[in-house]
Motif scaffolding. Structure first.
Motif, PDB file in Angstrom:
ATOM      1  N   VAL A 115       0.822  -1.211   0.000  1.00 55.44           N
ATOM      2  CA  VAL A 115       0.000   0.000   0.000  1.00 55.44           C
ATOM      3  C   VAL A 115       0.864   1.273   0.000  1.00 55.44           C
ATOM      4  CG1 VAL A 115      -1.740   1.330   1.232  1.00 55.44           C
ATOM      5  CG2 VAL A 115      -2.009  -1.136   0.998  1.00 55.44           C
ATOM      6  N   PRO A 116       1.808   1.450   0.932  1.00 59.69           N
ATOM      7  CA  PRO A 116       2.655   2.645   0.852  1.00 59.69           C
ATOM      8  C   PRO A 116       3.496   2.704  -0.410  1.00 59.69           C
ATOM      9  CG  PRO A 116       3.437   1.158   2.578  1.00 59.69           C
ATOM     10  CD  PRO A 116       2.107   0.660   2.142  1.00 59.69           C
ATOM     11  N   ALA A 117       3.946   1.540  -0.912  1.00 57.70           N
ATOM     12  CA  ALA A 117       4.722   1.526  -2.153  1.00 57.70           C
ATOM     13  C   ALA A 117       3.878   2.019  -3.321  1.00 57.70           C
ATOM     14  CB  ALA A 117       5.246   0.118  -2.428  1.00 57.70           C
ATOM     15  N   LEU A 118       2.630   1.605  -3.369  1.00 59.80           N
ATOM     16  CA  LEU A 118       1.735   2.001  -4.448  1.00 59.80           C
ATOM     17  C   LEU A 118       1.428   3.495  -4.401  1.00 59.80           C
ATOM     18  CD1 LEU A 118      -0.239   1.388  -6.787  1.00 59.80           C
ATOM     19  CD2 LEU A 118      -1.941   0.785  -5.046  1.00 59.80           C
ATOM     20  N   VAL A 119       1.052   3.987  -3.249  1.00 56.58           N
ATOM     21  CA  VAL A 119       0.631   5.390  -3.180  1.00 56.58           C
ATOM     22  C   VAL A 119       1.810   6.354  -3.299  1.00 56.58           C
ATOM     23  CG1 VAL A 119      -1.457   4.858  -1.876  1.00 56.58           C
ATOM     24  CG2 VAL A 119       0.628   5.397  -0.628  1.00 56.58           C
ATOM     25  N   CYS A 120       3.033   5.866  -3.056  1.00 55.65           N
ATOM     26  CA  CYS A 120       4.230   6.698  -3.231  1.00 55.65           C
ATOM     27  C   CYS A 120       4.821   6.583  -4.637  1.00 55.65           C
ATOM     28  CB  CYS A 120       5.310   6.307  -2.216  1.00 55.65           C
ATOM     29  SG  CYS A 120       5.021   6.897  -0.545  1.00 55.65           S
ATOM     30  N   SER A 121       4.257   5.726  -5.467  1.00 56.22           N
ATOM     31  CA  SER A 121       4.871   5.423  -6.759  1.00 56.22           C
ATOM     32  C   SER A 121       4.694   6.524  -7.794  1.00 56.22           C
ATOM     33  CB  SER A 121       4.300   4.118  -7.316  1.00 56.22           C
ATOM     34  OG  SER A 121       2.939   4.289  -7.703  1.00 56.22           O
ATOM     35  N   ALA A 176      11.815  -1.528 -22.664  1.00 50.19           N
ATOM     36  CA  ALA A 176      12.801  -0.790 -21.876  1.00 50.19           C
ATOM     37  C   ALA A 176      12.241   0.466 -21.232  1.00 50.19           C
ATOM     38  CB  ALA A 176      13.994  -0.430 -22.767  1.00 50.19           C
ATOM     39  N   ASP A 177      11.200   1.050 -21.855  1.00 54.71           N
ATOM     40  CA  ASP A 177      10.711   2.353 -21.408  1.00 54.71           C
ATOM     41  C   ASP A 177       9.501   2.289 -20.479  1.00 54.71           C
ATOM     42  OD1 ASP A 177      12.689   3.635 -22.897  1.00 54.71           O
ATOM     43  OD2 ASP A 177      11.439   3.654 -24.711  1.00 54.71           O
ATOM     44  N   ARG A 178       9.064   1.080 -20.110  1.00 58.40           N
ATOM     45  CA  ARG A 178       7.923   0.968 -19.175  1.00 58.40           C
ATOM     46  C   ARG A 178       8.315   1.590 -17.839  1.00 58.40           C
ATOM     47  NH1 ARG A 178       3.382  -2.712 -18.410  1.00 58.40           N
ATOM     48  NH2 ARG A 178       3.645  -3.299 -20.608  1.00 58.40           N
ATOM     49  N   GLN A 179       7.448   2.424 -17.287  1.00 58.71           N
ATOM     50  CA  GLN A 179       7.735   3.097 -16.017  1.00 58.71           C
ATOM     51  C   GLN A 179       7.577   2.142 -14.843  1.00 58.71           C
ATOM     52  OE1 GLN A 179       8.717   6.467 -15.391  1.00 58.71           O
ATOM     53  NE2 GLN A 179       9.178   6.325 -17.577  1.00 58.71           N
ATOM     54  N   ILE A 180       8.463   2.308 -13.853  1.00 61.79           N
ATOM     55  CA  ILE A 180       8.417   1.458 -12.664  1.00 61.79           C
ATOM     56  C   ILE A 180       8.833   2.264 -11.437  1.00 61.79           C
ATOM     57  CG2 ILE A 180      10.808   0.629 -12.892  1.00 61.79           C
ATOM     58  CD1 ILE A 180       9.759  -2.150 -11.984  1.00 61.79           C
ATOM     59  N   SER A 181       8.262   1.928 -10.305  1.00 58.98           N
ATOM     60  CA  SER A 181       8.683   2.482  -9.019  1.00 58.98           C
ATOM     61  C   SER A 181       9.081   1.308  -8.130  1.00 58.98           C
ATOM     62  CB  SER A 181       7.543   3.273  -8.366  1.00 58.98           C
ATOM     63  OG  SER A 181       7.916   3.714  -7.070  1.00 58.98           O
ATOM     64  N   PHE A 214      11.841  -5.887  -1.518  1.00 55.35           N
ATOM     65  CA  PHE A 214      11.431  -4.914  -2.515  1.00 55.35           C
ATOM     66  C   PHE A 214       9.955  -5.051  -2.889  1.00 55.35           C
ATOM     67  CE2 PHE A 214      15.954  -5.151  -2.926  1.00 55.35           C
ATOM     68  CZ  PHE A 214      16.364  -3.876  -3.304  1.00 55.35           C
ATOM     69  N   VAL A 215       9.341  -3.894  -3.168  1.00 51.37           N
ATOM     70  CA  VAL A 215       8.010  -3.852  -3.778  1.00 51.37           C
ATOM     71  C   VAL A 215       8.179  -3.149  -5.123  1.00 51.37           C
ATOM     72  CG1 VAL A 215       5.595  -3.146  -3.565  1.00 51.37           C
ATOM     73  CG2 VAL A 215       6.941  -3.620  -1.501  1.00 51.37           C
ATOM     74  N   LEU A 216       7.779  -3.830  -6.200  1.00 52.96           N
ATOM     75  CA  LEU A 216       7.903  -3.296  -7.544  1.00 52.96           C
ATOM     76  C   LEU A 216       6.510  -2.872  -8.021  1.00 52.96           C
ATOM     77  CD1 LEU A 216      10.134  -6.133  -9.091  1.00 52.96           C
ATOM     78  CD2 LEU A 216      10.817  -4.248  -7.602  1.00 52.96           C
ATOM     79  N   VAL A 217       6.380  -1.610  -8.379  1.00 53.21           N
ATOM     80  CA  VAL A 217       5.105  -1.083  -8.864  1.00 53.21           C
ATOM     81  C   VAL A 217       5.313  -0.713 -10.332  1.00 53.21           C
ATOM     82  CG1 VAL A 217       3.273   0.608  -8.522  1.00 53.21           C
ATOM     83  CG2 VAL A 217       4.598  -0.210  -6.553  1.00 53.21           C
ATOM     84  N   LEU A 218       4.718  -1.504 -11.208  1.00 50.70           N
ATOM     85  CA  LEU A 218       4.948  -1.391 -12.652  1.00 50.70           C
ATOM     86  C   LEU A 218       3.740  -0.746 -13.326  1.00 50.70           C
ATOM     87  CD1 LEU A 218       6.936  -2.340 -14.977  1.00 50.70           C
ATOM     88  CD2 LEU A 218       5.422  -4.330 -15.194  1.00 50.70           C
ATOM     89  N   ALA A 219       4.014   0.233 -14.194  1.00 55.59           N
ATOM     90  CA  ALA A 219       2.928   0.879 -14.927  1.00 55.59           C
ATOM     91  C   ALA A 219       2.220  -0.136 -15.816  1.00 55.59           C
ATOM     92  CB  ALA A 219       3.479   2.022 -15.766  1.00 55.59           C
ATOM     93  N   GLY A 220       0.929   0.034 -16.006  1.00 57.61           N
ATOM     94  CA  GLY A 220       0.173  -0.837 -16.896  1.00 57.61           C
ATOM     95  C   GLY A 220       0.500  -0.552 -18.341  1.00 57.61           C
ATOM     96  N   ALA A 221       0.029  -1.416 -19.221  1.00 60.70           N
ATOM     97  CA  ALA A 221       0.285  -1.248 -20.648  1.00 60.70           C
ATOM     98  C   ALA A 221      -0.419  -0.010 -21.180  1.00 60.70           C
ATOM     99  CB  ALA A 221      -0.181  -2.488 -21.403  1.00 60.70           C
TER     100      ALA A 221
END
Length: 221
Positions: A115-121, A176-181, A214-221
């Protein structure tokens, strides 16, 4: 005659709720994923309730015994090393058996790392998919391919020694360019949130040895 699912801090011990402490003090028995880890938490809050080890290696063996004891009138609490029971941790099997037996379960709100990883992403968090840990072998590539068209934000958990492999897989399947937090050590002294493209993250953590969970928050397509 009840089981409480009690979240515990994911790092900072001050994140324990007042109610969680009250529940752990009041139950007959605490089921703990690792009694050594939980022992430090209980000692910090001066909780004297006895513990019983309950983890992924023994849950199938002892869950029926626990159901019988709760049916007999005992009240218990389940805690894991960190976070909310059942979220990438033991808890589902016992909950399902108690429900099948018609016994009450109550889950307290509290700490969960994603939850904190998502809202801070900085990525959309109105709709998201929680994947937890990817399979190490069987089904891993199939699942990665299935998620290629997922438009919602996708959340994964990962260990430090598998982080680079997972980022390389993301680069292969999602570009390569997909956004991630990437968040690590949440609530701890060295909390870090890295934001950028998958390739930039791979380069960053190749140079900086991954440490912590680690928590990986990956942007959707």
């Amino acid at each position: 005659m009840k089981l409480y699912l009690v979240p515990t801090p994911i790092g900072n011990l001050a994140d324990m709720t007042y109610r969680a402490v009250e529940i752990l003090n009041s139950v007959d028995l605490i089921l703990a994923e690792d009694t050594r880890t939980s022992g430090k938490l209980l000692h910090h809050y001066e909780i004297k309730t006895p513990m019983l080890s309950y983890h992924m290696h023994n849950e199938h063996k002892i869950s029926d015994h626990i159901v019988t004891r709760i049916k007999g009138g005992e009240t218990m609490a389940l805690i894991t090393d960190a976070g909310t029971p059942g979220i990438s941790d033991p808890g589902f099997l016992l909950s399902r058996k108690l429900i099948a037996a018609g016994l009450p379960i109550e889950s307290l709100p509290g700490a969960t790392a994603f939850v904190p990883a998502l809202v801070c992403s900085g990525l959309p968090c109105d709709k998201f998919v929680f994947e937890g840990f990817l399979s190490v072998k069987k089904g891993r590539q199939t699942r990665l391919k299935e998620l290629a068209e997922e438009s919602r934000t996708i959340i994964f958990y990962e260990s430090p020694h598998k982080l680079l492999k997972t980022l390389a897989d993301f680069q292969t399947h999602y570009g390569a360019d997909r956004q991630i937090s990437i968040s690590r050590e949440i609530t701890k002294m060295f909390e870090e949130h890295y934001r950028g493209t998958v390739t930039e993250a791979l380069e960053y953590f190749t140079e900086k040895k991954p440490k912590g969970e680690f928590v990986l928050v990956l942007a959707g397509a």
